[in-house]
Design a protein around this motif. Structure first.
Motif, PDB file in Angstrom:
ATOM      1  N   ILE A  81       0.835  -1.211   0.000  1.00  0.00           N
ATOM      2  CA  ILE A  81       0.000   0.000   0.000  1.00  0.00           C
ATOM      3  C   ILE A  81       0.866   1.256   0.000  1.00  0.00           C
ATOM      4  O   ILE A  81       2.008   1.250   0.476  1.00  0.00           O
ATOM      5  CB  ILE A  81      -0.928   0.056   1.236  1.00  0.00           C
ATOM      6  CG1 ILE A  81      -0.121   0.150   2.549  1.00  0.00           C
ATOM      7  CG2 ILE A  81      -1.849  -1.148   1.286  1.00  0.00           C
ATOM      8  CD1 ILE A  81      -0.853   0.873   3.645  1.00  0.00           C
ATOM      9  N   LEU A 121       0.235   5.292   1.220  1.00  0.00           N
ATOM     10  CA  LEU A 121      -0.710   6.147   1.919  1.00  0.00           C
ATOM     11  C   LEU A 121      -0.401   7.605   1.586  1.00  0.00           C
ATOM     12  O   LEU A 121       0.708   8.081   1.873  1.00  0.00           O
ATOM     13  CB  LEU A 121      -0.572   5.891   3.420  1.00  0.00           C
ATOM     14  CG  LEU A 121      -1.703   6.294   4.347  1.00  0.00           C
ATOM     15  CD1 LEU A 121      -3.030   5.742   3.881  1.00  0.00           C
ATOM     16  CD2 LEU A 121      -1.406   5.782   5.758  1.00  0.00           C
ATOM     17  N   ALA A 163       1.070  10.359   7.969  1.00  0.00           N
ATOM     18  CA  ALA A 163       1.005   9.169   7.099  1.00  0.00           C
ATOM     19  C   ALA A 163       2.100   8.166   7.485  1.00  0.00           C
ATOM     20  O   ALA A 163       1.878   6.958   7.458  1.00  0.00           O
ATOM     21  CB  ALA A 163       1.129   9.571   5.630  1.00  0.00           C
ATOM     22  N   CYS A 211       1.435   4.432   8.709  1.00  0.00           N
ATOM     23  CA  CYS A 211       2.027   3.257   8.040  1.00  0.00           C
ATOM     24  C   CYS A 211       2.726   2.350   9.043  1.00  0.00           C
ATOM     25  O   CYS A 211       2.628   1.118   8.945  1.00  0.00           O
ATOM     26  CB  CYS A 211       3.018   3.705   6.965  1.00  0.00           C
ATOM     27  SG  CYS A 211       2.174   4.260   5.484  1.00  0.00           S
ATOM     28  N   PHE A 249       4.629   6.589   1.530  1.00  0.00           N
ATOM     29  CA  PHE A 249       3.626   7.518   2.063  1.00  0.00           C
ATOM     30  C   PHE A 249       4.043   8.936   1.663  1.00  0.00           C
ATOM     31  O   PHE A 249       5.203   9.185   1.328  1.00  0.00           O
ATOM     32  CB  PHE A 249       3.546   7.400   3.595  1.00  0.00           C
ATOM     33  CG  PHE A 249       4.893   7.378   4.264  1.00  0.00           C
ATOM     34  CD1 PHE A 249       5.600   8.543   4.515  1.00  0.00           C
ATOM     35  CD2 PHE A 249       5.476   6.161   4.608  1.00  0.00           C
ATOM     36  CE1 PHE A 249       6.852   8.510   5.114  1.00  0.00           C
ATOM     37  CE2 PHE A 249       6.742   6.115   5.187  1.00  0.00           C
ATOM     38  CZ  PHE A 249       7.427   7.297   5.447  1.00  0.00           C
ATOM     39  N   PHE A 307      -4.076   4.532  -1.149  1.00  0.00           N
ATOM     40  CA  PHE A 307      -5.128   5.146  -0.347  1.00  0.00           C
ATOM     41  C   PHE A 307      -4.903   6.651  -0.355  1.00  0.00           C
ATOM     42  O   PHE A 307      -3.832   7.120   0.038  1.00  0.00           O
ATOM     43  CB  PHE A 307      -5.075   4.629   1.095  1.00  0.00           C
ATOM     44  CG  PHE A 307      -5.505   3.195   1.242  1.00  0.00           C
ATOM     45  CD1 PHE A 307      -6.836   2.828   1.063  1.00  0.00           C
ATOM     46  CD2 PHE A 307      -4.582   2.210   1.578  1.00  0.00           C
ATOM     47  CE1 PHE A 307      -7.242   1.499   1.204  1.00  0.00           C
ATOM     48  CE2 PHE A 307      -4.974   0.883   1.726  1.00  0.00           C
ATOM     49  CZ  PHE A 307      -6.311   0.529   1.536  1.00  0.00           C
ATOM     50  N   CYS A 325      -5.977  10.222   1.076  1.00  0.00           N
ATOM     51  CA  CYS A 325      -6.672  10.817   2.239  1.00  0.00           C
ATOM     52  C   CYS A 325      -6.536  12.334   2.188  1.00  0.00           C
ATOM     53  O   CYS A 325      -5.833  12.939   3.009  1.00  0.00           O
ATOM     54  CB  CYS A 325      -6.071  10.306   3.539  1.00  0.00           C
ATOM     55  SG  CYS A 325      -5.821   8.538   3.616  1.00  0.00           S
ATOM     56  N   VAL A 380      -6.386   8.296   7.539  1.00  0.00           N
ATOM     57  CA  VAL A 380      -4.969   8.441   7.881  1.00  0.00           C
ATOM     58  C   VAL A 380      -4.837   8.937   9.322  1.00  0.00           C
ATOM     59  O   VAL A 380      -3.927   8.526  10.053  1.00  0.00           O
ATOM     60  CB  VAL A 380      -4.242   9.378   6.869  1.00  0.00           C
ATOM     61  CG1 VAL A 380      -4.768  10.798   6.919  1.00  0.00           C
ATOM     62  CG2 VAL A 380      -2.739   9.365   7.080  1.00  0.00           C
ATOM     63  N   TYR A 395      -5.619   5.805  11.646  1.00  0.00           N
ATOM     64  CA  TYR A 395      -4.474   4.877  11.734  1.00  0.00           C
ATOM     65  C   TYR A 395      -3.249   5.582  12.331  1.00  0.00           C
ATOM     66  O   TYR A 395      -2.400   4.947  12.936  1.00  0.00           O
ATOM     67  CB  TYR A 395      -4.139   4.281  10.364  1.00  0.00           C
ATOM     68  CG  TYR A 395      -5.195   3.309   9.909  1.00  0.00           C
ATOM     69  CD1 TYR A 395      -5.336   2.068  10.523  1.00  0.00           C
ATOM     70  CD2 TYR A 395      -6.066   3.633   8.882  1.00  0.00           C
ATOM     71  CE1 TYR A 395      -6.326   1.180  10.133  1.00  0.00           C
ATOM     72  CE2 TYR A 395      -7.056   2.750   8.469  1.00  0.00           C
ATOM     73  CZ  TYR A 395      -7.179   1.525   9.102  1.00  0.00           C
ATOM     74  OH  TYR A 395      -8.161   0.654   8.722  1.00  0.00           O
TER      75      TYR A 395
END
Ligand code: UDP
Length: 240
Positions: free
Chosen positions: A105, A107, A115, A119, A134, A160, A162, A191, A194
């Protein structure tokens, strides 16, 4: 065959959570990039005034109803939307799947530094996932080319984005021909969740579809944005 309904002009997929996840897994095993959005009533309202946003949503490969308001609208109009499918739940499932399959992924978004923390947390929680990279979401227009180059150099399975709505939807759509990933998804403030900057609503709020209310308690300044819901429902009743 893809089934979609329109709420105030915006296309939403008529799909269950389970079917959506099967579709998402399929997207990850295809070569062309697929786009996923999870609009709420606020975005549907915005899209009516914003042609680019409407076009971006229309051009997406999967549009999931995030927000109890869309389900109420569907009931009022008898459209048959099956259930609410939130961006954060979908992202959670995708992250777990990436862990199992060793997929990667990227981010993109959030305040500088967030970010990266997100991560690190994701890597800790979803064993086996690969973090391709990221980047924060506070950039100038002239930086966009470099950001796309960075993302492509890492070749993530999932990107992703955000940047908040409607910026993220438009950004993905605008760069769809250049991006090299299997799936690009707009996931708003995930974001921050997480990254530990924001908390998800407790399960009971989630179950009752009251996450918006929890968010209002935590961020009361959002009240103005949230008054959009009654306006949205009135418009659905009047215009459909
Ligand atoms: N954000 C960003 N760049 C911007 C504007 C916003 O990266 O130019 C980020 C912001 O830091 C936050 C996220 O976008 O992490 C989502 O913001 P918000 O919670 O307002 O969006 P929503 O989840 O309601 O769509």
């Amino acid at each position: 065959m893809r089934k979609r309904v329109r709420i105030l002009g915006t296309y939403i997929d008529l799909i269950s959570k389970e079917e959506a996840f099967i579709k998402l897994r399929g997207f990850l095993n295809q070569s062309s990039m697929k786009i996923v959005y999870t609009p709420n009533p606020e975005i549907v309202m915005l899209a009516q005034e914003d042609k680019d946003l409407m076009q971006a949503i229309e051009g997406a490969d999967l549009v999931l109803p995030d927000g109890i308001g869309l389900l109420i609208a569907s009931k009022i109009k008898g459209l048959g939307l099956k259930e609410r499918i939130t961006g954060i739940d979908t992202m959670d499932k995708l992250l777990a799947y990436c862990g199992e399959e060793g997929k990667s992924i990227f981010l993109f978004g959030g305040k500088p530094g967030i970010a990266q923390i997100a991560c690190e947390n994701i890597e800790g929680k979803y064993q086996g996932i690969k973090i391709a990279g990221f980047h924060h979401g506070y950039f100038q227009e002239e930086d966009e080319k470099d950001i796309v180059t960075l993302i492509n150099s890492r070749r993530p399975d999932i990107l992703f984005v955000c940047l908040g709505a409607p910026k993220q939807e438009k950004w993905i759509y605008q760069h769809r021909e250049e991006l090299d990933c299997s799936l690009a998804m707009g996931v708003g403030g995930s974001v921050d969740i997480y990254g530990g900057k924001a908390k998800r609503a407790p399960k009971i709020f989630q179950r009752l579809g009251l996450e918006w209310f929890y968010r209002l308690l935590k961020e009361p300044w959002r009240i103005k944005r949230m008054t959009v819901l009654p306006h949205f429902l009135i418009r659905v009743i009047i215009k459909g």
